[in-house]
Design a protein around this motif. Sequence first.
Motif, PDB file in Angstrom:
ATOM      1  N   MET A 248       0.830  -1.208   0.000  1.00  0.00           N
ATOM      2  CA  MET A 248       0.000   0.000   0.000  1.00  0.00           C
ATOM      3  C   MET A 248       0.868   1.264   0.000  1.00  0.00           C
ATOM      4  O   MET A 248       0.598   2.217  -0.724  1.00  0.00           O
TER       5      MET A 248
ATOM      6  N   TYR B  12      -7.188  -1.367  -2.774  1.00  0.00           N
ATOM      7  CA  TYR B  12      -6.431  -0.157  -2.438  1.00  0.00           C
ATOM      8  C   TYR B  12      -5.612   0.312  -3.645  1.00  0.00           C
ATOM      9  O   TYR B  12      -5.618   1.496  -3.999  1.00  0.00           O
TER      10      TYR B  12
ATOM     11  N   SER C  55      -7.767   1.877  -6.080  1.00  0.00           N
ATOM     12  CA  SER C  55      -8.275   3.189  -5.648  1.00  0.00           C
ATOM     13  C   SER C  55      -7.278   4.307  -5.965  1.00  0.00           C
ATOM     14  O   SER C  55      -7.634   5.478  -6.013  1.00  0.00           O
TER      15      SER C  55
END
Length: 453
Positions: free
Chosen positions: A49, A101, A104
């Motif tokens: 991430m 994630y 996104s």
Amino acid sequence: MKKYFLFLVVLSLFISATAQKFDQLAKTPPMGWNSWNKFHCDVSEALIMQTADALVSTGMKDAGYEYIVIDDCWQVSRDENGEIECDKERFPNGMKYVADYVHSKGLKFGIYSSAGTVTCQRRPGGFGHEYQDARTYARYGVDYLKYDWCGSTTQDAKSSYTNMSNALYAAGRPIVFSICEWGSNKPWEWAANVGHLWRTTGDISDNWNSMINIFEKQKELARYAGPGKWNDPDMLEVGNGGMTTEEYRTHFSLWCMLASPLMAGNDLQNMTPETKSILLNKEMIAIDQDTLGRQATCYRDNGDYQIWVKTLSNNEKAVCLLNKSDEKKSVLVDFSLLASIRSGGRGFGGPPPAAPAGGSGIPGIPGAQGMPGAQGTAAGQRAQGAGAPAAGQGMPGVPGGMGTGGQRGFTAMTLEDYKVRDVWEHKDLVLKESSMYVEMLPHSVKVYRFIRK
Ligand code: GLA
């Protein structure tokens, strides 16, 4: 009726033996980041991430890098139904959470497995679970699968990769299929319909010898590359610390000349300005990403000194001078000759031409005789002048018909048609003469883009 039945049987046999891949993917070489070169098995949700964040905040996403690929070690076991299970300690929220994630951030998500029973780090491989895994990956939201060759024992490579390719296709989610069998079974000869890229060699290490040896092995493979089907000389080591800045610039330039996938393999959260200036050189990236999809060919090989040419769309081209030696070199470059040559044509991707016997020497360059673009004396070059006929002087029988101007679909070009851009200096050259001496550091490149006026 019998005939019709027979036809159906033959058709179904043909379909099962033929790969189906998603055709609209990887029309230019895939770009992104992969965890392996820097982090090996030390992968986690947090790392992925944060790396996705860094890809955006450093400007790499804007420069074209889009895939975040988790390599080996995300998986630990299979459950009682054979479903692949991730390492819950490292990925507490599962893989879909990580994929969501990454998505996104406007990025794409990649994952890794192996065609054998185990991966190279002895995690569960895909063998016998191809259709099941493909469905799982589709459910996670995977966009890119790197598929290794560990644990494969006596399997046939082509049918193993075809099987997984078909499984991905059947799962219905467009996934770039990255074949990683290290060139052992010449995938360039059979993988164009199976995957979108294929490794051509064993693993890269973060040092000059490893990098340059892998580069040398790409010489004969140019003919196999094109939109949707790329030779993969392995991921980038730029920024990992084992090479000098000059060597990393060379590594990156050579990979771009080869139209290689550009998968950064460093720590994106801690990049030096030098590393950024390499990975973010948009002019160099544009050469890699050119929509024609040509891999550079070696125009002249004088051992330590080579000239590589990559034909670009719109009759443009990139020329890369490579000094492989441990010493500085001063090379006399004939830009009018370089303007007239191109890669491709007959012998495309084949062996490069040998230096003409007894070629004229170049002052100050031991053993660098008869180089095109670097022949004879400066005075001799001047006589040739800009706009000289596009004949490859001094290169009889050059395979690829380079410089002959006689190839089908090839418009003969002269220096007057171009401005010449130094891709690392980010400057247009001011050419007082059509030839000039260029100083080259050890292990360095010069990359010129011939841009149509
Ligand atoms: C093989 C591959 C590497 C990497 C490792 C992971 O060696 O070639 O790129 O994926 O496995 O174990």
